[in-house]
Every structure is written in C-alpha cells, then in structure tokens.
Design a protein around this motif. Structure first.
Motif: not given
Length: 727
Positions: A676-691
C-alpha cells in the motif's frame, strides 16, 4: 519473504540490568543473556517454576448455597455487603513465577574491543562478540534445553549463581560440580522454604574441545579450550523426570532447533520501507528518537514482538513477563492474567501465522478444564465451566479475589479465553483442536449460561446477575458487582448463539446506549460508566468478537466509537493503550489508533532488549506492549471473518506505505502480499485460498463503498489492484 533484510536487534554494550538482557526461549525454557565479557550472567527460566505461597492447594470459595441471596442483594443495591461475606481473609495471590538461577561465567578481566551483542529473531540465537571471541546462546525448540557455546575461551569459571534479586534466603540450595565422561556437570537442587517439599533441579552439562577441564568448589574450570558447550535443563519437582540430555555436537543441536524455529518465524514479514541506515542502528538508538526512526522502529518492534511471542509460547502461553524474569519479586506474581492481558498478548497469533502460540494456548485451556468445572460447582452450584481471572499456569482454581476485586464472580472468562482458539480454527481449519477441545469447551460454557440465566426483568428479558466488568466499578457504586455488564452479555450471547441456543440468546437484554450516545459498560440504569478506567471490557462486542462493526451494525458501531472516545487512560498502562488501538482498528479509526500507538512509542515502554514495561518510563517489566503491538499493526492493515476480508481498515499516519507478507485470514486464505501507498492511493494484494471459495473484499470500513466479490481457487494466487482514498 524478504530474506535480505536482517531481522533482529543489537547493542554496542552489555546489559547493565537484567531487564535489558537479550532473550531466547522455546516455550518451556528461557534465557536472558547480559552479554558481559568478564562476569557474564545468563538467567535461566522455566515456564512452570512457581513457588509455594499458600495458593498451591487453594480452591474457589464454596458459595453455591448463597447464589440466590447474592442475586437478591445485587438487585436491591446491597452488593458490597453480600460480597463482603465471601471475603474471610486477605487476598490470596497465585503462586509467583521466578527465575531458576543464572549461569555465571567468569573470564579474566581485559580490555575489550570490537564489542557487539545481538539477537537474531530468525534463529533465536543470542550472540556476543569481542576481540575475535564469540559466545552464543539459544533455547532449543527441538531438544528442550538452553544451549550455550563459547569459542576461543581462554580461561572460564562456570558456576550456578542462585542469589538473584529477591531470592528467599531460607531456601535450601545445594550445588555440586562433578566430572563425567567427556566433561563435567553442575547440579543445583533448590527446596522452597516453608516445608512444602516442592522445589526444582537445574543441571548444566559441560563439554569441551581441546584444553583442560576440572571441577572444584561447586565450579567448573575450563582452560584454553577451542570450544566450551553448556547444556542446561531445569526440572520442577512437580513434573515427570525429563528425558536424558542429547549427545549431539553443537552444529546438530542448532540445526535441529532452526528446523522448527525459523520456518515458523519466517511465515510473516512486515516491510515499511525504512532507510537502511536506520535499520542498521541498535535498538536503543531507535527507541531514543521514535519520531525520527518511526518506520525502522515499527519494523523492529513488529519483528521482536513476534519473536518474543513465539519464544514464550509452548507448555503455556505467555505470562505477564513472557517466560522471562530476573527477579523473584515479579510484579503481580508473574501470573497469566486472563481478564485482559493474556488475550491481548496472543491477539496476533492467528493472523500472524503462529499456530504454535495457539497450540500453547489450547494446551493451557485443556489442562485447566477440570479446575474450571470445579469453579462453576463451588461458586455457583452449576454445571459448565468458569475460568479464573489470574492463574499461575498450573492451577485454574478461582481463589484470587477481594471486596474491591471480586474476580471470583467474573463469569465471562471461559468464553474470553476460548475466543483466540475460535480464531485459530477459523484461520487454519484445525479440526483436531476444534473437535477435541474448542467445541466441547464452548458447549460446557453454554451449559453454564443455560443454568445461570434464570432471573428476568419486568419485560421478561433475562437479567445477568451477578455481573462483573473487569476490573471496573460503576461510577459512585460501592461494589464492582452489578447487573448486565456488556462483556457478560456479549460472551453469553455469542456462546449461546454459536452452540445453537438462539432462543435463550435472544432473551438477553440489548446493549445500552447511554445519554452521551456511548455504548454503556452496564446495560443497567443504576450503573453509570466510570470513564477513567484502564480496561475496555465493555467493547468486547467490537474486539475481539466483531459482533459490532461499521459494516454490519453502523449504529452500534457509532455508539462503541463514542465509548472509545470517552474512555480515559487512567494510569497509562501499556495494555490499556493497545487495547484501545485494537478496538479503534475494528471501528476504522486510524487517528485514534495512531494516538494510542504514539502513547506507547513515546512513553518509554521498551527496554533495550525490546521487551516492554507495564507503565511508562520503563516501570515494571511486562510483555503486554511487546506482544500486543504486532497485533495492533496487523489489525490496522487487515481484518477478516469467515466470509469477508477488510484491507486497510485503519492505517494510521505511522504506516503511509509498506508491504506485509503471509498474514492469515479467518476465511482460510493467506494474504500472500499486501502493498500500500496511501499518498498515491494505491493498494495491491495477492490472496491465496486453502480451498475453493468466494470471499467479499472491502477496502476500508466505509459501508458506502461497494465491496468486491472474489472467487478464489485453492492454491492459485489471485491479484487485486485497488485505489485507496483516506477520508
């Protein structure tokens, strides 16, 4: 994982006080390393060492026959009079936790150059270096002993130093030094004073490479050895005899330990983009100017908090002091304090991917269940379980109480202590723990509530009486015991609902919103709030339960937020500040979370070893801040339920940018990466589920912002790219 960033801390000088000693632990044994070059002290701890004080055979008071009279007295304003009849003697504290002894290594005094002592969080290794010499200490998670190695020793005298701060002079202490094949052994037997017959034994086996070894006068002398290896183990006499010490060389001992410690520690990493020159500073330098070094300091405290939490969780979850102390006069008996502190300390365990901590907590609960059943029978004459507010870790009987602190009448404890295990089960899918312990114990908790909830009000709603909100008293009241404490209502409602008793749960009174628009501590008109108290038990529906939250119950969330704003800090205890921060995170208040965090960062709560104190200005050695701070940072970045993930619910100004890896959610999904970078308003995430599953993803806690519905395939990383605009 960011393997390039060193994870640990260091100091340029030895510890002058035991509070500044670097720590290592395996959940049973702990060691506190001063790092002295001439007269070294390594304090050895064992989680189960508690000395007799009259509480070893104590039970909860037998009050079952008085329950209805007590209820009548509380409902008619005579609670103190009724409680006073229970108090027949002085407050009985739980048995005090204490150190075993210290390994004392005397070396010839000489000028010292190139000094550095450090702790490596990834390995659990504490190292002291000077003039080409090196001493290393770790508490083995594989072999359950404290390992110490000296390289290029010169001359060293080893003794067991028992006379630590506050050690009772009338204990019977006997130390011998004897030769054995391949080395020597120091043995110290300690019998507690008072004729209880309880005590403990500490062995240190000494092995050398090269040089000479001799024993004399309860000491072991090593001369000109290439290596001296010390293997130390403590045996409380109450426990079965330990297994024989392993006959393994140092590299194998270390490798076996690392195979368990390092993978656990490396599951999660927080990178706040701190300048490398700040990351290279000793911990004491970061602490000296928190504002100038905030990103590096928060990285260091996050890493140290997870390290100390992992290291102090094993045979028990952490005590008030983790599993370390250098004094026999440990504040509040060095107990496990269950009405707030313990749950705060383990608040990060599920999300921070430390099931080892949750397993220690589960073992603690399982070991005490029979005592909790006894509490329910003796105190109330009812089935089910009632947990104590304080325990020495061995006994779960509720015998610590007084008129001013009627802790024996706190009935929300079983639910409160099971909540971290419910989070663990949701996070990991640990069906074995769920089926063997959590669900049966929750059912027993429900059994208690079903039998306890018999009084009704004029409108037919159930009245929770007697009721206690730890450790507070209604404003102007003469007794802490009242009716319908919000914590009790939340615990009963959640337990009964989770076990299928919806009808009974629905008959409990709703939470009260008082004249100031705040969620009240007691849903009882004659019990006004004392807003200067350090505890925030009435906001239990917000944290940890999540029953009240901005997305589902915005009206109650507003009332809870008002209650949080009105609450003072009383004596500025670390647990009060950080409990406030955890609740602020759930309510989406980044500013209030930041204020609470600032109070701890700027209040001199952390020793040079990055273990913390209970009060500001390093007053009273205590693990609350050290262990809870990682949980606060995680809650600022992530909240989850079995169906929902909330990213950046409350990122304070302290965390304008960064990356966290490896956090676990309650929907069996790993937040593989969140940047995240709140100044730039950018949020990147990666989710990996068990099922395979579909989850709802929110950015922040604004109910007006539409969420994303994300379908996840088991084992397949799913990237998300979002825009963040802080209001």
């Amino acid at each position: 994982m960011n393997a390039q960033r060193r994870r640990g801390s260091w100091e340029p000088r030895p510890a002058a006080r035991w509070e500044d000693a670097f720590l290592t632990g395996n959940g049973t044994h702990g060691a506190m390393v001063h790092g002295r070059t001439h007269d070294e002290l390594i304090v050895v701890n064992h989680h189960l060492l508690v000395r007799p004080n009259g509480g070893e055979d104590a039970l909860a008071p037998d009050l079952a026959a008085d329950l209805e009279q007590l209820r009548d007295a509380v409902l008619t304003g005579r609670a103190r009079e009724a409680v006073a009849r229970h108090v027949t003697g002085p407050l009985q504290w739980v048995r005090p936790f204490h150190p075993a002894l210290a390994l004392r290594l005397r070396r010839p005094a000489a000028p010292v150059g190139g000094y550095r002592r450090e702790v490596d969080h990834r390995t659990g290794l504490v190292t002291t270096r000077w003039d080409g010499r090196r001493a290393e200490t770790f508490a083995s998670r594989a072999d359950d002993l404290v390992v110490h190695r000296e390289v290029r020793t010169g001359s060293v005298e080893l003794t067991h130093h028992w006379q630590l701060d506050g050690a009772p002079a009338d204990s019977a202490v006997h130390t011998t030094a004897s030769s054995e094949p391949g080395g020597a052994v120091l043995r110290t037997d300690v019998r507690y004073p008072g004729g209880s017959g309880h005590g403990y034994t500490c062995w240190t086996h000494v092995r050398t490479t090269g040089g000479t070894l001799r024993t004399a006068d309860a000491a072991v002398h090593a001369e000109d050895c290439a290596e001296v290896l010390l293997l130390t183990r403590v045996h409380p006499w109450e426990d079965p005899q330990p297994t024989a010490l392993p006959d393994r060389p140092y590299p194998e001992l270390l490798a076996r330990h690392l195979a368990r410690h390092t993978p656990a520690y490396d599951r999660v990493d927080l990178d706040l983009g701190a300048p490398e020159e700040h990351r290279a500073l000793p911990g004491s330098a970061l602490l000296a100017d928190p504002a100038a070094h905030r990103p590096a300091l928060l990285e260091r405290l996050f890493d140290a908090g997870r390290y100390h939490l992992l290291s102090s969780a094993g045979v028990l979850p952490p005590r008030l002091t983790g599993l370390w102390t250098g004094s026999w006069d440990t504040a509040w008996s060095g107990a496990l304090t269950c009405d707030a502190n313990l749950n705060l300390q383990v608040s990060s365990a599920a999300a921070a991917a430390l099931p080892e901590v949750s397993h220690a907590h589960a073992a603690f609960v399982a070991r005490q269940l029979d005592d909790w059943r006894s509490n329910a029978r003796r105190l109330f004459g009812l089935p089910g379980i009632v947990a104590p507010a304080h325990t020495d870790g061995r006994s779960g009987h509720a015998y610590h109480y007084s008129e001013d602190y009627p802790l024996h009448l706190w009935t929300a404890g079983a639910h409160w202590l099971l909540q971290p295990l419910l989070d663990h089960v949701d996070t990991t899918g640990d069906t074995a723990t769920d089926e063997a312990l959590v669900r049966p114990a929750l059912a027993e908790t429900a059994d208690f509530y079903r039998a306890f909830l018999t009084r009704t009000g004029p409108d037919g709603s159930l009245q929770y009486v007697p009721s206690y909100s730890p450790e507070n008293t209604p404003l102007g009241a003469d007794s802490p015991i009242s009716v319908n404490a919000a914590m009790d209502l939340a615990a009963a409602r959640h337990t009964l609902t989770a076990t299928g008793h919806h009808g009974l749960a629905d008959r409990l009174p709703p939470y009260l919103v008082n004249s100031e628009g705040a969620l009240a501590e007691w849903a009882w008109p004659s019990a006004p709030d004392d807003q200067e108290h350090r505890h925030l038990s009435h906001l239990h529906p917000v944290w940890p339960l999540g029953e009240v939250n901005p997305l589902d119950t915005p009206g109650l969330a507003t009332a809870a937020h008002r209650a949080l704003q009105l609450r003072g800090s009383e004596n500025h205890s670390a647990h009060g500040h950080l409990h406030r921060a955890l609740i602020a995170a759930r309510l989406g208040d980044a500013d209030l979370l930041g204020e609470a965090l600032d109070a701890v960062l700027h209040g001199q709560f952390f020793h040079a070893a990055l273990m913390s104190s209970h009060y500001p200005r390093l007053d009273v050695y205590n693990a609350d801040a050290a262990h809870t701070l990682p949980g606060v940072l995680i809650e600022a970045l992530l909240h989850s339920t079995p169906e929902r993930i909330v990213l950046l619910p409350a990122p304070p100004a302290h965390l304008p940018r960064g990356t966290v890896r490896g956090l676990r959610t309650r929907c069996r999904t790993t937040l593989t990466t969140l940047s995240w970078d709140t100044a730039r308003g950018r949020v990147d995430a990666v989710l990996t589920a068990d099922t395979d599953r579909t989850v709802t993803v929110h950015l922040g806690t604004d109910p007006e912002r539409p969420p994303l519905s994300v379908h996840l395939r088991a084992g397949h990383p799913t990237p998300l790219h979002l825009e963040h605009h802080r209001s």
